[in-house]
Design a protein around this motif. Structure first.
Motif, PDB file in Angstrom:
ATOM      1  N   PHE A  94       0.932  -1.395   0.078  1.00 43.08           N
ATOM      2  CA  PHE A  94       0.139  -0.123   0.043  1.00 43.08           C
ATOM      3  C   PHE A  94       0.963   1.114  -0.001  1.00 43.08           C
ATOM      4  O   PHE A  94       0.526   2.207  -0.910  1.00 43.08           O
ATOM      5  CB  PHE A  94      -0.970  -0.065   1.331  1.00 43.08           C
ATOM      6  CG  PHE A  94      -2.139   1.352   1.239  1.00 43.08           C
ATOM      7  CD1 PHE A  94      -2.657   1.299   0.140  1.00 43.08           C
ATOM      8  CD2 PHE A  94      -2.209   1.840   2.488  1.00 43.08           C
ATOM      9  CE1 PHE A  94      -3.520   2.423   0.180  1.00 43.08           C
ATOM     10  CE2 PHE A  94      -3.196   2.959   2.454  1.00 43.08           C
ATOM     11  CZ  PHE A  94      -3.715   2.981   1.282  1.00 43.08           C
ATOM     12  N   LEU A  95       1.908   1.373   0.923  1.00 45.28           N
ATOM     13  CA  LEU A  95       2.921   2.338   0.786  1.00 45.28           C
ATOM     14  C   LEU A  95       3.662   2.539  -0.725  1.00 45.28           C
ATOM     15  O   LEU A  95       3.473   3.782  -1.010  1.00 45.28           O
ATOM     16  CB  LEU A  95       3.927   2.064   1.805  1.00 45.28           C
ATOM     17  CG  LEU A  95       5.236   3.045   1.747  1.00 45.28           C
ATOM     18  CD1 LEU A  95       4.593   4.444   2.232  1.00 45.28           C
ATOM     19  CD2 LEU A  95       5.989   2.627   2.889  1.00 45.28           C
ATOM     20  N   GLN A  96       3.835   1.536  -1.258  1.00 45.16           N
ATOM     21  CA  GLN A  96       4.415   1.500  -2.865  1.00 45.16           C
ATOM     22  C   GLN A  96       3.289   2.103  -3.658  1.00 45.16           C
ATOM     23  O   GLN A  96       3.592   3.176  -4.573  1.00 45.16           O
ATOM     24  CB  GLN A  96       4.776   0.287  -3.323  1.00 45.16           C
ATOM     25  CG  GLN A  96       5.368   0.496  -4.522  1.00 45.16           C
ATOM     26  CD  GLN A  96       5.843  -0.929  -5.004  1.00 45.16           C
ATOM     27  OE1 GLN A  96       5.826  -1.985  -4.411  1.00 45.16           O
ATOM     28  NE2 GLN A  96       6.824  -1.018  -6.007  1.00 45.16           N
ATOM     29  N   LYS A  97       1.950   1.865  -3.528  1.00 45.08           N
ATOM     30  CA  LYS A  97       1.019   2.549  -4.202  1.00 45.08           C
ATOM     31  C   LYS A  97       1.170   4.048  -4.168  1.00 45.08           C
ATOM     32  O   LYS A  97       0.768   4.869  -5.025  1.00 45.08           O
ATOM     33  CB  LYS A  97      -0.368   1.938  -4.104  1.00 45.08           C
ATOM     34  CG  LYS A  97      -0.171   0.488  -4.757  1.00 45.08           C
ATOM     35  CD  LYS A  97      -1.591  -0.153  -4.250  1.00 45.08           C
ATOM     36  CE  LYS A  97      -2.800   0.484  -5.029  1.00 45.08           C
ATOM     37  NZ  LYS A  97      -4.062  -0.217  -4.786  1.00 45.08           N
ATOM     38  N   LEU A  98       1.006   4.394  -2.792  1.00 40.04           N
ATOM     39  CA  LEU A  98       0.873   5.837  -2.228  1.00 40.04           C
ATOM     40  C   LEU A  98       1.971   6.816  -2.813  1.00 40.04           C
ATOM     41  O   LEU A  98       1.669   7.610  -3.397  1.00 40.04           O
ATOM     42  CB  LEU A  98       0.782   5.928  -0.631  1.00 40.04           C
ATOM     43  CG  LEU A  98      -0.572   5.413  -0.097  1.00 40.04           C
ATOM     44  CD1 LEU A  98      -0.466   5.563   1.202  1.00 40.04           C
ATOM     45  CD2 LEU A  98      -1.746   6.221  -0.721  1.00 40.04           C
ATOM     46  N   THR A  99       3.272   6.127  -2.698  1.00 35.98           N
ATOM     47  CA  THR A  99       4.430   6.949  -2.988  1.00 35.98           C
ATOM     48  C   THR A  99       4.581   7.308  -4.526  1.00 35.98           C
ATOM     49  O   THR A  99       4.998   8.125  -5.048  1.00 35.98           O
ATOM     50  CB  THR A  99       5.578   6.447  -2.661  1.00 35.98           C
ATOM     51  OG1 THR A  99       5.700   4.971  -3.025  1.00 35.98           O
ATOM     52  CG2 THR A  99       5.805   6.212  -1.180  1.00 35.98           C
ATOM     53  N   GLN A 100       3.863   6.151  -5.460  1.00 32.33           N
ATOM     54  CA  GLN A 100       3.667   6.398  -6.853  1.00 32.33           C
ATOM     55  C   GLN A 100       2.462   7.129  -7.278  1.00 32.33           C
ATOM     56  O   GLN A 100       2.759   7.671  -8.423  1.00 32.33           O
ATOM     57  CB  GLN A 100       3.609   5.175  -7.418  1.00 32.33           C
ATOM     58  CG  GLN A 100       5.034   4.305  -7.189  1.00 32.33           C
ATOM     59  CD  GLN A 100       4.613   2.669  -7.597  1.00 32.33           C
ATOM     60  OE1 GLN A 100       3.569   2.259  -7.916  1.00 32.33           O
ATOM     61  NE2 GLN A 100       5.867   2.017  -7.698  1.00 32.33           N
ATOM     62  N   ALA A 101       1.702   7.500  -6.475  1.00 27.00           N
ATOM     63  CA  ALA A 101       0.465   8.299  -6.911  1.00 27.00           C
ATOM     64  C   ALA A 101       0.839   9.771  -6.727  1.00 27.00           C
ATOM     65  O   ALA A 101       1.386  10.302  -5.504  1.00 27.00           O
ATOM     66  CB  ALA A 101      -0.828   7.776  -6.035  1.00 27.00           C
TER      67      ALA A 101
END
Length: 483
Positions: A329-336
């Motif tokens: 989830f953290l990876q998705k957030l940092t890429q958004a």
């Protein structure tokens, strides 16, 4: 599934995702074992020293579901056995959801459905034609079973938390639906009270398609999910709708909420001095709490929010699956784009802390509090009260992070109107666990709340109850302005 098997399935009118009837008990057993393993391996309750009875609760839930295996000969039987398993935890964060490709659950209805109006079950939606009780007719019993017991057996045992008014409002419309549940008997006739007279109706069952089913059930709940957004009220003030607190950057709600905050930020002074601000959370079932905190800072001011002393904290279950979920989830957030830096920083702190705790062999990790060492004193911050009213519009859907929002906003002085909300346990922040059949997933809580003022499964009750139809925004807005 091979091409030959798929062809046979088509010829038999069977979905390609279905399993032959003789295999359904095995499908159920494997999914139950997987769900039980996920709960034991990742749920904080299994290592919670304050809940020594949770292990027995797991055993009882599994035993109940397994006892139903012999009657499972179809997808419907599988589904309701699994639903009963999840419901037995009486925790809205332990839920079962069908996956894409699962068979559609067939439904039949007698041409009308009841819903809860307080403790009474009354007809709330009916098709035209003779042979049906009128709108408002009160259900007394069916096949000799009183209405209260009937609802608890047919719906409550498979949805959970039936003691909550919100649960009865949300799911009570299914009492007179036949959905292939082999663990409840089919109904033949019901008695209704109409203008102080009792009348018996024989139930004539007919198919109810998925879209029609949704519309009819919406009628029994008398609630809906409006679009996220805001507008200026006639006479001054703001109406702000946040019908979801979704934190998934790929979701449309996330993007809408991001835009909403961007649009409202330049109006912070106007918001803090507005004569009326309405916070509309109808249909909001939760998500992430950072949305409600940022709204509070815009409406009351950052210093007013920081002045609140919060003695609560959380502990996370440090399983590998939980850590992997949060990392993903953290990876998705940092890429958004436009993701809140505070949300990213919080997740980085949690994933790093859980990883270090897991390496030490700790089963629970306490998240550090971000609360100031001492509350802001009035003489330091001036008068932190805002001059106008803040009104919260909430319905029975409000749960999880929506409840956290009400916890915060009401402490800041907001008044709640509408109806009683849903409630949540102290176990929260779920991760989805897909089951081996590919038909469903179960949600597994990852953390436990400590020191929360609102108790486990305790709802928010309105300061002012609204007796009208919660779906009628125009009437609701006029009513609020007149209060």
């Amino acid at each position: 599934m091979s091409a030959t098997t798929m062809l046979i399935a088509v010829l038999l009118g069977m979905s390609a995702t279905e399993v032959p009837p003789r295999e359904w008990p095995d499908v159920l057993q494997k999914d139950l074992d997987a769900a039980d393993a996920a709960m034991r391996g990742s749920h904080p309750g299994t290592v919670d020293p304050r809940n020594p009875g949770f292990g027995a609760q797991l055993d009882e839930a599994l035993a109940l579901a397994r006892s139903r295996t012999d009657r499972v000969t179809s997808y419907q039987g599988y589904w309701w056995a699994m639903k009963g398993y999840a419901a037995s935890f009486n925790d809205g964060h332990v839920s079962l959801n069908a996956l894409s490709g699962a068979p559609v659950l067939p439904a039949q209805w007698p041409g009308f459905l009841t819903g809860f109006d307080g403790d009474a079950q009354v007809v709330m939606t009916v098709e035209g034609g003779p042979g049906h009780p009128p709108l408002g007719a009160r259900l007394l019993s069916c096949d000799g079973i009183d209405a209260e017991t009937l609802a608890a057996r047919r719906v409550g045992d498979f949805s959970g938390r039936w003691n909550l008014q919100a649960s009865r409002v949300q799911a009570g419309g299914e009492v007179l639906l036949e959905q292939g549940n082999p663990f409840v008997p089919a109904l033949r006739k019901c008695i209704f009270r109409i203008y102080a007279r009792d009348k018996t109706y024989l139930l004539q069952w007919k198919p109810l398609g998925p879209e029609a089913r949704k519309e009819r059930l919406d009628d029994t709940r008398r609630s809906f999910r409006p679009a996220n957004g805001w507008h200026v009220l006639r006479g001054g003030g703001y109406w702000i709708t946040t019908s979801s607190f979704n934190a998934d950057p790929a979701a449309g709600n996330f993007q809408q909420l991001t835009r909403l905050l961007q649009q409202l930020t330049p109006a912070a002074d106007a918001l803090q001095n507005a004569p009326l601000v309405v916070l509309d959370v109808r249909g909001n079932t939760g998500g992430a709490s950072h949305w409600s905190i940022e709204l509070a800072q815009l409406i009351w001011g950052r210093r007013a929010v920081e002045a609140l002393r919060d003695e609560s904290w959380v502990e996370w279950r440090t399983s590998d699956a939980n850590i992997a979920q949060l990392r993903g989830f953290l990876q998705k957030l940092t890429q958004a784009p436009d993701t809140s830096p505070d949300l990213i920083r919080m997740l980085e702190t949690v994933t790093d802390g859980m990883s270090r705790a897991s390496a030490r062999g700790d089963l629970l990790w306490r998240e550090p509090s971000e609360v100031p060492a001492a509350p802001v004193r009035p003489e330091e911050g001036g008068d932190l009260r805002r001059p106008g009213r803040v009104v919260i519009v909430a319905d029975a859907s409000c749960g999880s992070a929506c409840l956290d929002a009400l916890d915060l906003w009401k402490r800041l002085g907001a008044v709640q109107v509408g109806v009683e909300t849903s409630a949540d346990s102290l176990y929260m922040d779920v991760r989805p666990e897909a089951l081996p059949s590919g038909l469903a997933r179960i949600s597994v809580p990852m953390k436990v709340f400590r020191g929360r003022t609102r108790g486990s499964n305790a709802p928010h009750t309105p300061d002012i109850r609204y007796e009208g139809d919660m779906r009628d925004t125009t009437a609701l807005e006029a009513w609020i302005r007149g209060q």
